[in-house]
Design an enzyme around this catalytic site. Structure first.
Site, PDB file in Angstrom:
ATOM      1  CB  SER A  92      -0.890   0.000   1.250  1.00  0.00           C
ATOM      2  OG  SER A  92      -1.504   1.253   1.450  1.00  0.00           O
ATOM      3  CE1 TYR A 127      -3.158  -2.168   5.510  1.00  0.00           C
ATOM      4  CE2 TYR A 127      -2.701   0.150   5.042  1.00  0.00           C
ATOM      5  CZ  TYR A 127      -3.010  -1.131   4.599  1.00  0.00           C
ATOM      6  OH  TYR A 127      -3.159  -1.368   3.248  1.00  0.00           O
TER       7      TYR A 127
END
Length: 261
Positions: free
Chosen positions: A143, A156
């Site tokens: 990501s 995250y």
């Protein structure tokens, strides 16, 4: 351009998620033989049925927080196929919470799924590939958050930063065996049942994406096929970002908008 995907054996984790479904559908349509895994048994079987999987394709429920379950998945691959040609470490979780409110257990859970599981599975699957002489492709779904810290999802973001480094590490160590390891960074795609997002959050995020829209199946699929196929034969340890510019900047302004000219 991606004709060499046909007949290749591909393992996809987190197959019931939004991105996972797109990846599985793309590989299926390209003619790959699929092994799909997820922790949600009913959804996994329903998805496999909707795809019309047959022949050597199969599904297996796996808990990616449990090393024994991951090893059982790899063992199933070894028994059925010997080795895969393509591994897609897609499964990931995106819980929201400020650091001061994040428990140690939650922190560990995030890293267990997002980092530890790709490490264990890649280790086991790559060992099979080396033993069978398979010169394949391993793709980690990362990501842009690996480079752009976001409030309330710092664990995250940190897990994805570490996954990028792990990608490069495996890329270096597996290169001599002809196994390529790369990362794909898809754009924002709402709809996850594991990490639920409010409609306000979804619309706010989309409004800040430079290219003005969320990710599509085609966006993810085209990048995935490139990294999985011989089209990227000279790429390893690389990161392919297809996120509409979301990780390079934001459209947010903190003053009255001025005319561009």
């Amino acid at each position: 351009m991606f004709d060499d995907i046909k007949g290749k054996r591909a393992l996809v984790t987190g197959a019931c998620g939004v991105i996972g479904r797109w990846i599985a559908e793309t590989l299926h349509e390209a003619g790959a033989v699929l092994a799909l895994t997820d922790a949600r048994a009913d959804e996994l079987e329903a998805f496999a049925t909707s795809l019309g999987l047959s022949g050597d394709s199969f599904t297996k429920v796996a808990d990616l927080t449990d090393e024994a379950s991951i090893k059982a998945l790899a063992a199933e691959i070894g028994t059925r196929w010997g080795a895969v040609d393509i591994l897609v470490n897609n499964a990931g979780i995106y819980p929201s919470g400020f650091l001061l409110d994040t428990s140690t257990e939650e922190f560990d859970r995030i890293f267990s799924v997002n980092l530890r599981a790709p490490f264990i599975l890649t280790r086991e699957i790559a060992t099979q590939m080396v033993r069978k002489g398979v010169k394949g492709s391993i793709i980690n779904i990362s990501s842009g958050a690996s480079r752009k810290i976001r409030r309330t999802v710092v664990p995250y973001c940190t897990s994805k930063t570490a996954l990028d480094r792990l990608t490069k590490g495996f890329g270096v160590e597996l290169a001599e065996f002809g196994i390529r390891v790369n990362a794909l960074e898809p754009g924002f795609a709402a709809g996850s049942k594991v990490s639920d997002l409010t409609e306000a959050h979804i619309q706010s995020t989309i409004s800040q994406i430079p290219l003005g829209r969320p990710s599509s199946r085609e966006d993810v699929g085209n990048g995935l096929l490139y990294l999985a196929s011989s089209a990227s034969a000279y790429a390893t340890g690389a990161t392919l970002t297809i996120d509409g510019g979301n990780s390079i900047g934001s459209l947010a302004v903190h003053q009255d908008k001025k005319n561009p000219l």
